[in-house]
Enzyme design. Structure first.
Site, PDB file in Angstrom:
ATOM      1  N   HIS A 142      39.326  34.247  39.698  1.00 10.22           N
ATOM      2  CA  HIS A 142      39.793  33.268  38.710  1.00 10.22           C
ATOM      3  C   HIS A 142      38.612  32.716  37.906  1.00 10.22           C
ATOM      4  O   HIS A 142      38.674  32.631  36.678  1.00 10.22           O
ATOM      5  CB  HIS A 142      40.538  32.134  39.428  1.00 10.22           C
ATOM      6  N   GLU A 143      37.525  32.373  38.595  1.00 10.80           N
ATOM      7  CA  GLU A 143      36.347  31.830  37.907  1.00 10.80           C
ATOM      8  C   GLU A 143      35.709  32.881  36.998  1.00 10.80           C
ATOM      9  O   GLU A 143      35.314  32.578  35.872  1.00 10.80           O
ATOM     10  CB  GLU A 143      35.332  31.292  38.916  1.00 10.80           C
ATOM     11  N   HIS A 146      37.489  33.157  33.774  1.00 11.61           N
ATOM     12  CA  HIS A 146      37.116  32.132  32.788  1.00 11.61           C
ATOM     13  C   HIS A 146      35.945  32.628  31.931  1.00 11.61           C
ATOM     14  O   HIS A 146      35.923  32.427  30.721  1.00 11.61           O
ATOM     15  CB  HIS A 146      36.706  30.825  33.464  1.00 11.61           C
TER      16      HIS A 146
END
Length: 176
Positions: A142-143, A146
């Site tokens: 998820h990071e 980004h």
């Protein structure tokens, strides 16, 4: 806590000084009608947001006490963290971000940085302790997403527009 407050105040002082010099060089003042006021607010709002983005990685490392890992620490968890981010970055066709761990009981992870080639993925010791590796891998993915999607720049643009809008409306309302 005092270190964070000091860094926050120093950052804001540097942002204000930089933008004040830029506006002075360009000869832009807040008075003289709505258009000069809008330009003034836009430069202040966007300028502050972009300066914050440029120093976000440095600031996060200092304010959170992030310790960078390189995959050769000898600590199995830290080395796994680095290798996992490395694999995820490679799968996303990204340059390798810096990877770090900061001491906090909170279950948290974040990505920051001004560009895909100058980014940071950091996790708390709390998340390292409380999640299984497959769960933490999902958080790391998820990071990394980004970074791949340029979310930090998108959020900076939104922050800049909001800053400018609020400054403009506040000055207009205050003039009444």
């Amino acid at each position: 806590m005092i270190k964070r407050v000091f860094l926050f105040l120093l950052t804001n002082l540097l942002v204000v000084t930089t933008i004040s010099i830029l506006l002075s060089v360009l000869g832009i003042r807040p008075g003289g009608g709505l258009v000069p006021l809008a330009i003034f607010c836009l430069i202040w709002g966007m300028g502050g947001a972009f300066i914050s983005l440029q120093i976000s990685r440095w600031m996060a490392k200092r304010a959170m006490g992030v310790e960078l890992v390189d995959g050769n620490t000898g600590n199995a968890d830290a080395d796994w963290l680095y290798r996992t981010v490395e694999r995820l970055a490679r799968q996303a066709n990204l340059p390798m971000p810096e990877v770090g761990i900061y001491n906090s009981p909170e279950v948290n992870a974040f990505a920051t940085g001004p560009s895909k080639s100058r980014s940071l993925v950091a996790v708390s010791t709390g998340i390292m302790r409380s999640m299984r590796r497959n769960e933490l891998e999902a958080v790391l993915a998820h990071e990394v997403s980004h970074i791949a999607n340029g979310d930090m720049v998108t959020m900076t643009l939104l922050q800049g527009v909001m800053n400018a809008f609020v400054m403009f409306l506040a000055r207009v309302i205050a003039s009444f």
